[in-house]
Motif scaffolding. Structure first.
Motif, short mmCIF file in Angstrom:
data_model
loop_
_atom_site.label_atom_id
_atom_site.label_comp_id
_atom_site.label_asym_id
_atom_site.label_seq_id
_atom_site.Cartn_x
_atom_site.Cartn_y
_atom_site.Cartn_z
N ALA A 1 10.77 -28.72 55.91
CA ALA A 1 9.91 -27.42 57.09
C ALA A 1 8.92 -29.07 57.31
O ALA A 1 8.58 -29.05 58.41
CB ALA A 1 9.08 -26.54 57.07
N TRP A 2 8.84 -30.29 56.38
CA TRP A 2 8.08 -31.41 56.45
C TRP A 2 8.76 -32.18 57.50
O TRP A 2 9.22 -33.01 56.88
CB TRP A 2 7.26 -31.58 55.75
N LYS A 3 7.91 -32.83 58.17
CA LYS A 3 8.34 -34.77 58.51
C LYS A 3 7.64 -35.61 57.64
O LYS A 3 6.54 -34.79 57.20
CB LYS A 3 7.94 -34.69 59.45
N ASP A 4 7.92 -36.29 56.73
CA ASP A 4 7.77 -37.05 55.11
C ASP A 4 7.95 -38.53 56.39
O ASP A 4 9.10 -39.10 55.52
CB ASP A 4 8.79 -36.40 54.63
N PRO A 5 7.35 -39.02 57.01
CA PRO A 5 7.67 -40.47 56.66
C PRO A 5 7.73 -41.43 56.05
O PRO A 5 8.25 -42.74 55.81
CB PRO A 5 6.95 -40.87 58.76
N ASN A 6 7.34 -41.08 54.93
CA ASN A 6 6.88 -42.67 53.87
C ASN A 6 7.72 -41.94 52.71
O ASN A 6 7.24 -42.53 52.07
CB ASN A 6 5.36 -42.27 53.73
N ASN A 7 8.14 -40.42 52.76
CA ASN A 7 9.73 -40.89 51.28
C ASN A 7 9.02 -40.56 50.43
O ASN A 7 9.61 -40.35 49.43
CB ASN A 7 10.53 -41.84 51.34
N VAL A 8 7.70 -39.36 50.85
CA VAL A 8 6.88 -39.25 48.66
C VAL A 8 8.08 -37.72 48.55
O VAL A 8 7.88 -37.83 47.63
CB VAL A 8 6.25 -38.75 49.85
N LEU A 9 8.62 -38.09 48.96
CA LEU A 9 9.01 -36.29 48.64
C LEU A 9 10.57 -36.43 48.32
O LEU A 9 11.11 -35.88 48.67
CB LEU A 9 8.91 -34.86 49.73
N GLN A 10 10.95 -37.28 48.72
CA GLN A 10 12.78 -38.07 48.08
C GLN A 10 12.88 -37.43 47.31
O GLN A 10 13.89 -37.38 47.14
CB GLN A 10 12.70 -40.01 48.17
N SER A 11 12.32 -37.12 46.16
CA SER A 11 13.17 -36.90 44.43
C SER A 11 12.70 -35.48 44.49
O SER A 11 13.35 -35.02 43.34
CB SER A 11 11.61 -37.19 43.27
N ASP B 1 0.72 -31.88 43.80
CA ASP B 1 -0.38 -33.12 44.43
C ASP B 1 0.26 -33.49 45.66
O ASP B 1 1.39 -34.61 45.48
CB ASP B 1 -0.46 -33.90 43.28
N LEU B 2 0.05 -33.88 47.12
CA LEU B 2 0.37 -34.66 47.83
C LEU B 2 -0.63 -34.90 49.16
O LEU B 2 -0.48 -34.61 49.90
CB LEU B 2 1.79 -33.77 48.75
N GLY B 3 -1.83 -35.21 48.20
CA GLY B 3 -3.16 -35.66 49.12
C GLY B 3 -2.26 -37.14 49.63
O GLY B 3 -2.21 -37.32 49.14
N ASN B 4 -3.24 -37.04 51.06
CA ASN B 4 -2.74 -38.60 51.72
C ASN B 4 -1.50 -38.63 51.76
O ASN B 4 -1.58 -39.92 51.39
CB ASN B 4 -4.09 -39.50 51.54
N ALA B 5 -0.62 -38.03 51.68
CA ALA B 5 0.52 -38.17 51.48
C ALA B 5 1.77 -38.07 52.84
O ALA B 5 2.79 -39.11 52.67
CB ALA B 5 2.28 -37.34 50.84
N GLY B 6 0.38 -38.67 54.32
CA GLY B 6 1.57 -38.73 55.40
C GLY B 6 1.93 -37.47 55.84
O GLY B 6 3.36 -37.70 57.02
N ILE B 7 2.91 -36.54 54.94
CA ILE B 7 3.23 -35.21 55.21
C ILE B 7 2.71 -34.64 56.60
O ILE B 7 1.69 -34.54 56.93
CB ILE B 7 3.51 -34.54 54.28
N SER B 8 3.44 -34.32 57.78
CA SER B 8 3.16 -33.52 58.63
C SER B 8 3.44 -31.91 58.60
O SER B 8 4.91 -32.10 57.94
CB SER B 8 3.30 -34.34 60.26
N GLY B 9 3.23 -31.31 59.52
CA GLY B 9 3.85 -29.63 59.63
C GLY B 9 3.34 -28.55 59.65
O GLY B 9 2.36 -28.82 58.68
N PRO B 10 4.36 -27.82 59.34
CA PRO B 10 3.38 -26.01 59.04
C PRO B 10 3.63 -25.95 57.19
O PRO B 10 4.33 -26.22 56.52
CB PRO B 10 4.43 -25.32 59.56
N LEU B 11 2.43 -25.00 56.78
CA LEU B 11 2.76 -24.38 55.29
C LEU B 11 3.37 -23.20 55.59
O LEU B 11 3.12 -22.31 56.16
CB LEU B 11 0.95 -24.31 55.13
N LEU B 12 4.61 -23.07 54.73
CA LEU B 12 5.54 -21.34 54.96
C LEU B 12 4.90 -21.01 53.65
O LEU B 12 4.58 -21.72 52.97
CB LEU B 12 6.55 -22.45 54.00
N ILE C 1 -0.10 -27.96 60.14
CA ILE C 1 -0.16 -27.78 61.71
C ILE C 1 -0.62 -26.27 61.22
O ILE C 1 0.66 -25.54 60.08
CB ILE C 1 0.45 -27.91 62.79
N GLY C 2 -0.74 -25.67 62.09
CA GLY C 2 -0.40 -23.85 62.18
C GLY C 2 -1.57 -23.06 60.94
O GLY C 2 -2.25 -23.50 60.52
N PRO C 3 -0.95 -22.32 60.89
CA PRO C 3 -2.16 -21.17 59.95
C PRO C 3 -1.62 -21.23 58.74
O PRO C 3 -1.17 -22.31 58.01
CB PRO C 3 -1.93 -19.62 60.24
#
Length: 247
Positions: free
Chosen positions: A36-46, A72-83, A103-105
């Motif tokens: 659900a997130w955009k991850d332009p820096n590929n921090v979630l690749q693992s 722990d994903l502070g300052n990770a460059g991710i975007s999108g909603p919290l599921l 974004i979102g609630p």
């Protein structure tokens, strides 16, 4: 003796299966959130669902039972909603997602995270109100939601967070009055409500925390509260960091 050994072996196997099932469920939750997130820096690749469990993923910490206790994903460059699925991480203690573009609630089901110690969602683009359900997390010590686009009134249920040490809600668009129930938070050290649209007065119950509690900072600057720069009367209280009207 043999039946006892068999029973013990069966119990051990069932326990192992339960732990594995838990890991799989938590891994499924986190992987769904990753999608659900955009991850332009590929921090979630693992965050690979084909791996045995999420405990070997980067930015995820587990306890001795291989259950997720930190994200722990502070300052990770991710975007999108919290599921809402995140409410299934029942052993989670730290959710650190600050400094992104979420974004979102804030999902109300996060109130199910009854082991949560720190909820750090500051400096994002979140909208909507603070869920009343967050007031049920009795273990919460740090609730930092500042610098978002949150609206609505501050729920009185926050006064049930009797372990809370920091409540930082500044730089949002909260309206209405400051709940007097916050006076129950005797452990609170920092209360920052500045740069919102709050009205009315600061409840005496809250002010008394400087005497009967641990409060060292109360910041209400740049609201519509009586006695501040945006109102017509003058009020001075030592612990309040405020912009007072002087003319």
């Amino acid at each position: 003796m043999r039946p006892k050994l068999v029973a013990a072996a069966v119990l051990t196997s069932l326990l192992a299966l339960a732990i594995l099932a838990s890991c799989s469920t938590e891994g499924d939750i986190l992987y769904k959130q990753r999608l659900a997130w955009k991850d332009p820096n590929n921090v979630l690749q693992s965050w690979d669902p084909t791996l045995a469990n999420p405990c070997i993923w980067f930015h995820v910490t587990c306890n001795m039972n291989n259950s997720v206790v930190r994200v722990d994903l502070g300052n990770a460059g991710i975007s999108g909603p919290l599921l809402p699925d995140l409410g299934g991480l029942v052993n989670l203690q730290y959710l650190e997602l600050y400094g992104n573009s979420l974004i979102g609630p804030i999902p109300a089901i996060l109130g199910n995270l009854t082991n949560l110690i720190s909820l750090d969602l500051w400096d994002n683009l979140l909208t909507g109100p603070i869920p009343t359900s967050l007031g049920t997390i009795s273990t919460l010590r740090f609730l930092r939601l500042y610098q978002n686009n949150l609206t609505g009134s501050m729920p009185p249920s926050l006064g049930s967070l009797t372990s809370l040490q920091e409540l930082k809600l500044e730089k949002n668009a909260f309206s209405g009055s400051i709940p007097s129930s916050l006076g129950n938070l005797k452990t609170l050290r920092f209360l920052r409500l500045n740069e919102n649209m709050l009205t009315g007065t600061v409840p005496l119950e809250v002010l008394s925390l400087a005497i009967v509690g641990n409060l060292t900072e109360l910041n209400i600057a740049r609201n519509n509260l009586d006695g501040t720069v945006r109102s017509s009367e003058l009020r001075v209280t030592e612990i309040i960091q405020d912009e007072l009207k002087t003319t």
